[in-house]
Design a protein around this motif. Sequence first.
Motif, PDB file in Angstrom:
ATOM      1  N   THR A   8       0.780  -1.079  -0.026  1.00 29.35           N
ATOM      2  CA  THR A   8      -0.121   0.018   0.003  1.00 29.35           C
ATOM      3  C   THR A   8       0.836   1.252  -0.041  1.00 29.35           C
ATOM      4  O   THR A   8       0.581   2.155  -0.840  1.00 29.35           O
ATOM      5  N   ALA A  12       1.235   3.873  -3.215  1.00 25.11           N
ATOM      6  CA  ALA A  12       0.653   5.303  -2.964  1.00 25.11           C
ATOM      7  C   ALA A  12       1.897   6.230  -3.170  1.00 25.11           C
ATOM      8  O   ALA A  12       1.627   7.426  -3.558  1.00 25.11           O
ATOM      9  N   VAL A  17      -4.092   9.032  -6.045  1.00 30.12           N
ATOM     10  CA  VAL A  17      -4.993   7.955  -6.299  1.00 30.12           C
ATOM     11  C   VAL A  17      -6.403   8.577  -6.317  1.00 30.12           C
ATOM     12  O   VAL A  17      -6.793   9.553  -5.795  1.00 30.12           O
ATOM     13  N   THR A  39      -3.525   3.909   7.039  1.00 26.88           N
ATOM     14  CA  THR A  39      -3.667   4.011   5.648  1.00 26.88           C
ATOM     15  C   THR A  39      -4.086   5.395   5.068  1.00 26.88           C
ATOM     16  O   THR A  39      -3.708   5.843   4.233  1.00 26.88           O
ATOM     17  N   LEU A  43      -1.938   7.822   2.067  1.00 27.88           N
ATOM     18  CA  LEU A  43      -2.815   8.010   0.694  1.00 27.88           C
ATOM     19  C   LEU A  43      -2.936   9.521   0.762  1.00 27.88           C
ATOM     20  O   LEU A  43      -2.599  10.022  -0.225  1.00 27.88           O
ATOM     21  N   ALA A  48      -3.561  11.961  -2.582  1.00 26.57           N
ATOM     22  CA  ALA A  48      -4.909  11.456  -2.755  1.00 26.57           C
ATOM     23  C   ALA A  48      -5.885  12.232  -1.969  1.00 26.57           C
ATOM     24  O   ALA A  48      -5.730  12.540  -0.591  1.00 26.57           O
TER      25      ALA A  48
END
Length: 83
Positions: A8, A12, A17, A39, A43, A48
């Motif tokens: 992950t 990223a 994203v 998380t 991100l 993102a």
Amino acid sequence: MGSTTPETRRAAGGRTVAGFRTIGCGADESTPVQGSRTTYAVLRKAGAGGRYTEYPDTKRGENFRKAWNEVDLPRWIFVQRRE
């Protein structure tokens, strides 16, 4: 949805994203809520656009029922577009 893996983090890194929504539950006994927080942070740092919702007294599986009862969730899902 909760745990951040090395994959992950690599995925990223440096990329944008599509919109994401992270939903954590504080009473989850199998996946600590810190995984959802991490998380989300990874991100966001990658650029993102996303949202984080945490239900402190909710167990695993109950968080999705609560999320679907949020008035803005269906609208938010349908406005997401890839860049």
